[in-house]
Enzyme design. Structure first.
Site, PDB file in Angstrom:
ATOM      1  N   HIS A   6      45.368  39.669  70.692  1.00 19.72           N
ATOM      2  CA  HIS A   6      44.367  40.165  69.698  1.00 19.72           C
ATOM      3  C   HIS A   6      42.850  39.529  69.877  1.00 19.72           C
ATOM      4  O   HIS A   6      42.027  40.194  69.688  1.00 19.72           O
ATOM      5  CB  HIS A   6      44.970  40.205  68.401  1.00 19.72           C
ATOM      6  N   THR A  30      43.644  16.982  63.741  1.00 13.49           N
ATOM      7  CA  THR A  30      44.192  18.146  63.261  1.00 13.49           C
ATOM      8  C   THR A  30      43.816  19.310  63.823  1.00 13.49           C
ATOM      9  O   THR A  30      44.451  20.468  63.638  1.00 13.49           O
ATOM     10  CB  THR A  30      43.238  18.329  61.736  1.00 13.49           C
ATOM     11  N   CYS A  34      42.252  17.290  68.958  1.00 10.12           N
ATOM     12  CA  CYS A  34      41.722  16.247  68.106  1.00 10.12           C
ATOM     13  C   CYS A  34      42.985  16.047  66.938  1.00 10.12           C
ATOM     14  O   CYS A  34      44.062  16.349  67.415  1.00 10.12           O
ATOM     15  CB  CYS A  34      40.566  16.650  67.289  1.00 10.12           C
TER      16      CYS A  34
HETATM   17  C1  RB5 Z   1      39.476  11.555  63.872  1.00 11.05           C
HETATM   18  O1  RB5 Z   1      40.144  10.658  63.231  1.00 11.05           O
HETATM   19  C2  RB5 Z   1      39.746  12.895  63.428  1.00 11.05           C
HETATM   20  O2  RB5 Z   1      38.785  13.200  62.203  1.00 11.05           O
HETATM   21  C3  RB5 Z   1      39.618  13.929  64.282  1.00 11.05           C
HETATM   22  O3  RB5 Z   1      40.355  13.921  65.322  1.00 11.05           O
HETATM   23  C4  RB5 Z   1      39.694  15.500  63.842  1.00 11.05           C
HETATM   24  O4  RB5 Z   1      40.983  15.669  63.221  1.00 11.05           O
HETATM   25  C5  RB5 Z   1      38.546  16.129  63.142  1.00 11.05           C
HETATM   26  O5  RB5 Z   1      38.648  17.307  62.675  1.00 11.05           O
END
Ligand code: RB5
Length: 145
Positions: free
Chosen positions: A103, A72, A70
């Site tokens: 681990h 982050t 995703c």
């Molecule tokens: C999408 O904008 C973003 O919120 C998602 O990809 C992710 O980073 C959420 O944790």
């Protein structure tokens, strides 16, 4: 290069472009890749839908490991780790990838497409897929989760 040739991969819209690059890399390395979606670029979707789909397929033994992406990596990690048999590791570098396998016996690698370049992501994947669980004292700790 890789030992078991089946792998699942999934992303939301933020991870879509990186996912495409990683699928290309994995297929070039003779991996059998099952893409759990999202299948459309540019359409905003909800990351838990793809984490849940991929983790359900691991539970059904469709593949031993998966990769979730995703923006982050945080949302996918939170969602994936709600599944009992999943140990999802958000890895920012190769050392984290190595230790997540040795681990933690991580079975899902999580990447943040807004954080990690495709070059770094490929290096992380190589380590993740080629490092074995060290067992021993680490098994006892996993049993306590
Ligand atoms: C999408 O904008 C973003 O919120 C998602 O990809 C992710 O980073 C959420 O944790």
């Amino acid at each position: 290069m890789f030992k078991n040739k089946k792998i699942l991969i999934g992303s939301d819209h933020a991870g879509f472009d990186l996912k495409k690059e990683l699928i290309k890399f994995l297929e070039e390395n003779k991996y059998e890749v099952h893409d759990c979606g999202t299948y459309k670029s540019g359409e905003s979707v909800d990351y838990p839908d793809y984490a849940n789909k991929l983790c359900s397929l691991i539970k059904l033994n469709k593949a031993p490991k998966g990769i979730l992406i995703c923006g982050t990596g945080i949302g996918m990690s939170i969602a994936a780790n709600r599944h009992k048999i999943i140990r999802a590791a958000l890895c920012l570098d190769s050392e984290m990838a190595k230790l997540s396998r040795e681990h933690n016996d991580a079975n899902v690698l999580v990447l943040g497409a807004r954080i990690t370049s495709s070059e770094d992501a490929i290096n992380i994947i190589k380590i993740f897929l080629n490092t074995n669980f060290a067992k021993g004292r680490h098994q006892k700790r996993i049993d306590k989760i």
